[in-house]
Motif scaffolding. Structure first.
Motif, PDB file in Angstrom:
ATOM      1  N   GLU A 262       1.130   3.704  37.681  1.00 10.82           N
ATOM      2  CA  GLU A 262       2.491   4.128  37.985  1.00 10.82           C
ATOM      3  C   GLU A 262       3.307   2.954  38.511  1.00 10.82           C
ATOM      4  OE1 GLU A 262       0.660   3.734  41.866  1.00 10.82           O
ATOM      5  OE2 GLU A 262      -0.111   4.627  40.009  1.00 10.82           O
ATOM      6  N   PRO A 263       4.618   2.977  38.258  1.00 10.31           N
ATOM      7  CA  PRO A 263       5.480   1.966  38.867  1.00 10.31           C
ATOM      8  C   PRO A 263       5.580   2.213  40.371  1.00 10.31           C
ATOM      9  CG  PRO A 263       6.759   3.487  37.502  1.00 10.31           C
ATOM     10  CD  PRO A 263       5.330   3.891  37.384  1.00 10.31           C
ATOM     11  N   ARG A 264       5.711   1.127  41.113  1.00 11.87           N
ATOM     12  CA  ARG A 264       5.841   1.193  42.575  1.00 11.87           C
ATOM     13  C   ARG A 264       7.042   0.356  43.001  1.00 11.87           C
ATOM     14  NH1 ARG A 264      -0.459  -0.398  43.443  1.00 11.87           N
ATOM     15  NH2 ARG A 264      -1.325   1.541  42.568  1.00 11.87           N
ATOM     16  N   MET A 265       7.586   0.685  44.161  1.00  9.73           N
ATOM     17  CA  MET A 265       8.724  -0.091  44.680  1.00  9.73           C
ATOM     18  C   MET A 265       8.392  -1.581  44.744  1.00  9.73           C
ATOM     19  SD  MET A 265      11.714   1.029  45.170  1.00  9.73           S
ATOM     20  CE  MET A 265      12.242  -0.465  45.975  1.00  9.73           C
ATOM     21  N   ALA A 266       7.163  -1.906  45.097  1.00 12.90           N
ATOM     22  CA  ALA A 266       6.766  -3.311  45.211  1.00 12.90           C
ATOM     23  C   ALA A 266       6.845  -4.044  43.868  1.00 12.90           C
ATOM     24  CB  ALA A 266       5.348  -3.406  45.773  1.00 12.90           C
ATOM     25  N   ASP A 267       6.930  -3.318  42.764  1.00  8.99           N
ATOM     26  CA  ASP A 267       7.013  -3.932  41.431  1.00  8.99           C
ATOM     27  C   ASP A 267       8.435  -4.347  41.066  1.00  8.99           C
ATOM     28  OD1 ASP A 267       4.307  -3.231  41.131  1.00  8.99           O
ATOM     29  OD2 ASP A 267       4.808  -1.350  40.109  1.00  8.99           O
ATOM     30  N   PHE A 268       9.417  -3.875  41.838  1.00  2.58           N
ATOM     31  CA  PHE A 268      10.805  -4.095  41.427  1.00  2.58           C
ATOM     32  C   PHE A 268      11.177  -5.565  41.340  1.00  2.58           C
ATOM     33  CE2 PHE A 268      15.357  -4.660  42.391  1.00  2.58           C
ATOM     34  CZ  PHE A 268      15.842  -4.223  41.171  1.00  2.58           C
ATOM     35  N   GLU A 269      10.744  -6.389  42.266  1.00  4.83           N
ATOM     36  CA  GLU A 269      11.142  -7.804  42.239  1.00  4.83           C
ATOM     37  C   GLU A 269      10.696  -8.484  40.953  1.00  4.83           C
ATOM     38  OE1 GLU A 269      13.360  -9.406  44.025  1.00  4.83           O
ATOM     39  OE2 GLU A 269      13.631  -7.576  45.184  1.00  4.83           O
ATOM     40  N   ALA A 270       9.467  -8.257  40.524  1.00  6.77           N
ATOM     41  CA  ALA A 270       8.981  -8.850  39.273  1.00  6.77           C
ATOM     42  C   ALA A 270       9.765  -8.299  38.085  1.00  6.77           C
ATOM     43  CB  ALA A 270       7.491  -8.588  39.099  1.00  6.77           C
ATOM     44  N   HIS A 271      10.057  -7.008  38.124  1.00  6.70           N
ATOM     45  CA  HIS A 271      10.824  -6.373  37.051  1.00  6.70           C
ATOM     46  C   HIS A 271      12.242  -6.947  36.987  1.00  6.70           C
ATOM     47  CE1 HIS A 271      11.894  -3.193  34.262  1.00  6.70           C
ATOM     48  NE2 HIS A 271      12.942  -2.915  35.002  1.00  6.70           N
ATOM     49  N   ALA A 272      12.879  -7.070  38.148  1.00 10.75           N
ATOM     50  CA  ALA A 272      14.241  -7.611  38.198  1.00 10.75           C
ATOM     51  C   ALA A 272      14.259  -9.071  37.747  1.00 10.75           C
ATOM     52  CB  ALA A 272      14.813  -7.473  39.598  1.00 10.75           C
ATOM     53  N   ALA A 273      13.263  -9.843  38.149  1.00 10.01           N
ATOM     54  CA  ALA A 273      13.206 -11.249  37.726  1.00 10.01           C
ATOM     55  C   ALA A 273      13.145 -11.341  36.207  1.00 10.01           C
ATOM     56  CB  ALA A 273      12.007 -11.943  38.363  1.00 10.01           C
ATOM     57  N   PHE A 274      12.382 -10.460  35.578  1.00 15.12           N
ATOM     58  CA  PHE A 274      12.303 -10.446  34.113  1.00 15.12           C
ATOM     59  C   PHE A 274      13.647 -10.048  33.504  1.00 15.12           C
ATOM     60  CE2 PHE A 274      11.749  -7.856  30.273  1.00 15.12           C
ATOM     61  CZ  PHE A 274      11.234  -8.808  29.407  1.00 15.12           C
ATOM     62  N   LEU A 275      14.202  -8.918  33.941  1.00 16.51           N
ATOM     63  CA  LEU A 275      15.410  -8.385  33.298  1.00 16.51           C
ATOM     64  C   LEU A 275      16.655  -9.224  33.549  1.00 16.51           C
ATOM     65  CD1 LEU A 275      15.074  -4.517  33.572  1.00 16.51           C
ATOM     66  CD2 LEU A 275      14.916  -5.950  31.536  1.00 16.51           C
ATOM     67  N   THR A 276      16.685  -9.993  34.618  1.00 19.41           N
ATOM     68  CA  THR A 276      17.854 -10.831  34.887  1.00 19.41           C
ATOM     69  C   THR A 276      17.717 -12.221  34.260  1.00 19.41           C
ATOM     70  OG1 THR A 276      16.978 -11.542  37.037  1.00 19.41           O
ATOM     71  CG2 THR A 276      18.434  -9.611  37.025  1.00 19.41           C
ATOM     72  N   SER A 277      16.623 -12.455  33.565  1.00 17.77           N
ATOM     73  CA  SER A 277      16.392 -13.766  32.935  1.00 17.77           C
ATOM     74  C   SER A 277      16.666 -13.691  31.430  1.00 17.77           C
ATOM     75  CB  SER A 277      14.942 -14.210  33.160  1.00 17.77           C
ATOM     76  OG  SER A 277      14.061 -13.506  32.303  1.00 17.77           O
TER      77      SER A 277
END
Length: 173
Positions: free
Chosen positions: A20-35
């Protein structure tokens, strides 16, 4: 207060945990999507858009009973990307999708995760032959789809962008 939850199966492979996705995963996800690495999945986006995409992933599991898993590498316990089944508004049928975060590409993680997710889609959700929308210029995803045994079924469009529609081989349900 009523809490809403979803049953998200945990899938383990030799090197990975699909969870499952977790709040702690957001930074890695955001780094990908903003690149610029997100160019083939509708990006790059700003952080607010990345948040909306991340949080809508939870809604996908709750409303449809399937969605994107976080790929966690067992050795590092770090989020390595996302993989799973999407079928948002406007999609003609369920899609097997994937993306791998910076530093995790070129190691077979996407292949291992996509193979496990496709098998789980058949077993858990009755989705036995999903499609994958792939922009023609995304040669890495095209090679991965072909390595997974998917073949080009037709030309299509996703989010206003021309794409190739790959059909995956049928899995047991």
């Amino acid at each position: 207060m009523t809490l809403i939850s979803a049953e998200i199966p945990v899938i383990e492979t030799g090197r990975l945990i699909l969870r499952e996705p977790r709040m702690a995963d957001f930074e890695a996800h955001a780094a990908f999507l903003t690149s610029g690495r997100a160019q083939f999945v509708g990006g790059p986006l700003d952080r607010a858009q990345a948040w909306r995409g991340f949080s809508s992933g939870f809604g996908h599991w709750i409303l449809l009973g399937f969605g994107m898993w976080t790929i966690e590498e067992k050795a590092t316990r770090q989020p390595a990307g996302r993989v799973g089944i999407l079928n948002p508004e406007g999609w003609p049928e369920p899609e097997l999708g994937w993306h791998v975060y910076d530093g995790f590409e070129g190691r077979g993680i996407a292949y291992e995760a996509a193979l496990a997710a496709r098998s789980a889609a058949g077993t858990h959700f009755g989705i036995t032959a999903p499609i994958s929308f792939i922009v023609p210029e995304n040669t890495r995803s095209r090679r991965l789809a072909e390595r997974l045994g998917a073949t080009i079924e037709r030309e299509g469009e996703v989010l206003g962008q021309p794409c190739l529609v790959y059909r995956h081989p049928r899995e047991a349900s």
